[in-house]
Design an enzyme around this catalytic site. Structure first.
Site, PDB file in Angstrom:
ATOM      1  N   CYS A  17       0.809  -1.219   0.000  1.00 48.08           N
ATOM      2  CA  CYS A  17       0.000   0.000   0.000  1.00 48.08           C
ATOM      3  C   CYS A  17       0.843   1.270   0.000  1.00 48.08           C
ATOM      4  CB  CYS A  17      -0.950  -0.013   1.190  1.00 48.08           C
ATOM      5  SG  CYS A  17      -1.851  -1.567   1.315  1.00 48.08           S
ATOM      6  N   HIS A  39      -3.843   6.672   2.047  1.00 49.70           N
ATOM      7  CA  HIS A  39      -4.180   5.340   1.562  1.00 49.70           C
ATOM      8  C   HIS A  39      -5.566   4.978   2.072  1.00 49.70           C
ATOM      9  CE1 HIS A  39      -4.302   1.149   0.836  1.00 49.70           C
ATOM     10  NE2 HIS A  39      -4.011   0.778   2.061  1.00 49.70           N
ATOM     11  N   ASN A  85     -10.245  -1.222  -0.358  1.00 55.92           N
ATOM     12  CA  ASN A  85      -8.800  -1.014  -0.228  1.00 55.92           C
ATOM     13  C   ASN A  85      -8.112  -1.649  -1.435  1.00 55.92           C
ATOM     14  OD1 ASN A  85      -6.065  -1.295   0.352  1.00 55.92           O
ATOM     15  ND2 ASN A  85      -6.375  -1.844   2.494  1.00 55.92           N
TER      16      ASN A  85
HETATM   17  C1  LIG Z   1     -10.281  -5.170  10.054  1.00 61.33           C
HETATM   18  C2  LIG Z   1     -10.956  -4.180  10.984  1.00 61.33           C
HETATM   19  C3  LIG Z   1     -11.995  -3.367  10.223  1.00 61.33           C
HETATM   20  C4  LIG Z   1     -11.672  -4.966  12.064  1.00 61.33           C
HETATM   21  O1  LIG Z   1     -12.283  -4.077  12.971  1.00 61.33           O
HETATM   22  P1  LIG Z   1     -12.068  -4.276  14.524  1.00 61.33           P
HETATM   23  O2  LIG Z   1     -12.895  -3.270  15.177  1.00 61.33           O
HETATM   24  O3  LIG Z   1     -10.603  -4.271  14.802  1.00 61.33           O
HETATM   25  O4  LIG Z   1     -12.685  -5.710  14.724  1.00 61.33           O
HETATM   26  P2  LIG Z   1     -12.192  -6.871  15.675  1.00 61.33           P
HETATM   27  O5  LIG Z   1     -11.379  -7.811  14.869  1.00 61.33           O
HETATM   28  O6  LIG Z   1     -11.600  -6.329  16.929  1.00 61.33           O
HETATM   29  O7  LIG Z   1     -13.555  -7.508  16.039  1.00 61.33           O
HETATM   30  C5  LIG Z   1     -14.544  -6.795  16.813  1.00 61.33           C
HETATM   31  C6  LIG Z   1     -15.798  -7.607  16.860  1.00 61.33           C
HETATM   32  O8  LIG Z   1     -16.375  -7.670  15.547  1.00 61.33           O
HETATM   33  C7  LIG Z   1     -16.510  -9.039  15.155  1.00 61.33           C
HETATM   34  N1  LIG Z   1     -16.211  -9.119  13.727  1.00 61.33           N
HETATM   35  C8  LIG Z   1     -15.010  -9.329  13.135  1.00 61.33           C
HETATM   36  N2  LIG Z   1     -15.164  -9.340  11.814  1.00 61.33           N
HETATM   37  C9  LIG Z   1     -16.445  -9.122  11.571  1.00 61.33           C
HETATM   38  C10 LIG Z   1     -17.212  -8.994  10.403  1.00 61.33           C
HETATM   39  N3  LIG Z   1     -16.668  -9.081   9.174  1.00 61.33           N
HETATM   40  N4  LIG Z   1     -18.524  -8.731  10.509  1.00 61.33           N
HETATM   41  C11 LIG Z   1     -19.116  -8.607  11.712  1.00 61.33           C
HETATM   42  N5  LIG Z   1     -18.436  -8.726  12.871  1.00 61.33           N
HETATM   43  C12 LIG Z   1     -17.131  -8.970  12.791  1.00 61.33           C
HETATM   44  C13 LIG Z   1     -15.526  -9.813  15.973  1.00 61.33           C
HETATM   45  O9  LIG Z   1     -15.925 -11.136  16.110  1.00 61.33           O
HETATM   46  C14 LIG Z   1     -15.574  -9.049  17.264  1.00 61.33           C
HETATM   47  O10 LIG Z   1     -16.706  -9.473  17.992  1.00 61.33           O
HETATM   48  P3  LIG Z   1     -16.681  -9.584  19.598  1.00 61.33           P
HETATM   49  O11 LIG Z   1     -16.408  -8.179  20.070  1.00 61.33           O
HETATM   50  O12 LIG Z   1     -18.027 -10.090  19.913  1.00 61.33           O
HETATM   51  O13 LIG Z   1     -15.558 -10.529  19.903  1.00 61.33           O
HETATM   52  C15 LIG Z   1      -9.948  -3.239  11.635  1.00 61.33           C
HETATM   53  O14 LIG Z   1      -9.139  -3.922  12.540  1.00 61.33           O
HETATM   54  C16 LIG Z   1      -9.058  -2.565  10.653  1.00 61.33           C
HETATM   55  O15 LIG Z   1      -9.513  -1.838   9.794  1.00 61.33           O
HETATM   56  N6  LIG Z   1      -7.754  -2.737  10.789  1.00 61.33           N
HETATM   57  C17 LIG Z   1      -6.801  -2.120   9.897  1.00 61.33           C
HETATM   58  C18 LIG Z   1      -6.933  -2.736   8.586  1.00 61.33           C
HETATM   59  C19 LIG Z   1      -6.138  -2.068   7.570  1.00 61.33           C
HETATM   60  O16 LIG Z   1      -6.060  -0.893   7.534  1.00 61.33           O
HETATM   61  N7  LIG Z   1      -5.579  -2.854   6.720  1.00 61.33           N
HETATM   62  C20 LIG Z   1      -4.936  -2.434   5.595  1.00 61.33           C
HETATM   63  C21 LIG Z   1      -3.649  -1.862   5.860  1.00 61.33           C
HETATM   64  S1  LIG Z   1      -3.014  -1.733   4.330  1.00 61.33           S
END
Ligand SMILES: CC(C)(COP(=O)(O)OP(=O)(O)OC[C@H]1O[C@@H](n2cnc3c(N)ncnc32)[C@H](O)[C@@H]1OP(=O)(O)O)[C@@H](O)C(=O)NCCC(=O)NCCS
Length: 343
Positions: free
Chosen positions: A124, A268, A299
């Site tokens: 990225c 990004h 993304n």
């Molecule tokens: C991926 C991302 C959106 C996930 O969001 P998050 O708030 O961190 O989510 P978590 O993994 O902590 O999960 C939170 C809750 O949502 C749930 N969950 C995870 N994925 C899910 C989905 N696709 N749909 C619904 N619920 C989901 C989890 O089970 C968890 O539930 P719980 O609280 O009951 O245990 C986030 O971490 C993110 O954007 N990270 C950076 C990603 C990024 O920028 N990547 C590219 C870099 S180039």
């Protein structure tokens, strides 16, 4: 006897982006379609990532094809001809034929003559890395115009059953022509990497491991899966919010620009919440337009910044000649930020 001396090379004093162009695949994948693969909800995806839909490429929309389309637009906007291009840099992590570089095919199809053409892998941050290389080539006297392309088919690396990534990635290409300028058009690049965090965003397995397993299928019946991107979302999120805001500020400081002087902020397109957190950390005034292309594009890694830039210019949100802060960050971990003048 004095030793012979190599004749010094001199290039343009400054460089700038002269044209930008994008290609978005035809097929739109709304959140409702993602919900057919994973247990989630439209509301969760929108609020946690800001994504409403993404584009996925069809069989005809190859890495080369999307690149040629995007580059054609950038070349037209720059007002140069393809023969004038003296370098073709393609950043991608989703072109599966490692050799020859896909840049040579793209260069040939565009008619860039014998321009040096090569691929880079910087995920990225790839567009920023490419911009830095182009700037150096032009100012170092090794090219007059350089084509920088960020292109991905991340759908090919998406595990549709993985709840943590299935909704995030999209496909597309973004291209820019960089050329000589009388005034500075690309500020100091703040770029780097942190390989100690390489495991946070990575392929589930290397291609050779996957192939070894598929060989094993014949004998041992072991099941193999096509490699996909996997991500440890929360630490990536924290890194992006805390560390990348500092990198963005360094790019502003190095360019001698304050946030209120910006005509656009084009981070990004990783997650809308990361963008919002950066806006806060940078104390970006509300008057500065912010790229939010992720809502419709997902993304697209190396393609995300030029795609977002094109959209802001086309929609009139940002204007030619304005200063934009760009910052890319992702798998590596790698990052690159700079203040640039918009084409
Ligand atoms: C991926 C991302 C959106 C996930 O969001 P998050 O708030 O961190 O989510 P978590 O993994 O902590 O999960 C939170 C809750 O949502 C749930 N969950 C995870 N994925 C899910 C989905 N696709 N749909 C619904 N619920 C989901 C989890 O089970 C968890 O539930 P719980 O609280 O009951 O245990 C986030 O971490 C993110 O954007 N990270 C950076 C990603 C990024 O920028 N990547 C590219 C870099 S180039």
């Amino acid at each position: 006897m004095t030793k012979p001396q190599i004749r010094p090379v001199s290039g343009a004093q400054y460089s700038r982006i002269l044209g930008v162009g994008g290609y978005r695949p035809v097929r739109v994948i709304p959140n409702s379609e993602v919900l057919e693969w994973i247990d989630s909800s439209d509301e969760w995806i929108r609020t946690r990532s800001g994504i409403a839909e993404r584009r996925w490429a069809g069989p005809e929309e190859s890495v080369a094809e999307m690149s040629v389309q995007a580059a054609g637009k950038a070349i037209a906007q720059a007002g140069i001809s393809a023969e004038q291009i003296g370098g073709v840099i393609v950043s991608t992590v989703s072109h599966f034929k490692q050799t020859p570089a896909i840049a040579t095919e793209i260069s040939e199809r565009l008619g860039c003559g014998n321009a040096p053409a090569f691929d880079i892998s910087a995920a990225c941050a790839g567009f920023g890395y490419g911009l830095g290389l182009a700037d150096g080539m032009i100012r170092g006297g090794n090219a007059e115009y350089v084509l920088v392309i960020g292109v991905e088919r991340l759908s090919d690396l998406t595990d549709q059953s993985d709840r943590s990534t299935a909704f995030i990635f999209g496909d597309g290409a973004g291209a820019a022509i960089v050329g000589p300028s009388d005034t500075p058009g690309i500020g100091k690049l703040i770029w780097g990497s942190d390989g100690s965090q390489a495991d946070l965003i990575t392929q589930t397995q290397a291609w050779d491991t996957a192939f070894a397993k598929s060989d094993a299928i014949n004998g041992a019946g072991e099941e193999t899966k096509w490699p996909a991107l996997k991500m440890d979302g929360q630490p990536v999120f924290r890194w992006a919010v805390w560390e990348m805001a500092k990198v963005a500020q360094q790019a502003l400081d190095a360019a001698g620009i304050t946030a209120d002087q910006l005509g656009a902020f084009i981070p990004h397109q990783a997650n809308m919440r990361i963008t919002d957190a950066m806006i806060k950390a940078l104390k970006l005034p509300e008057s500065v337009p912010v790229a939010r292309d992720i809502a419709e594009t997902g993304n697209t890694s190396a393609a995300s910044i030029p795609l977002a830039m094109e959209r802001m210019l086309e929609s009139g949100e940002a204007h030619s000649g304005d200063l934009a802060l760009i910052i890319g960050f992702g798998a590596g971990l790698v990052y690159a930020a700079a203040v640039v003048t918009l084409p």
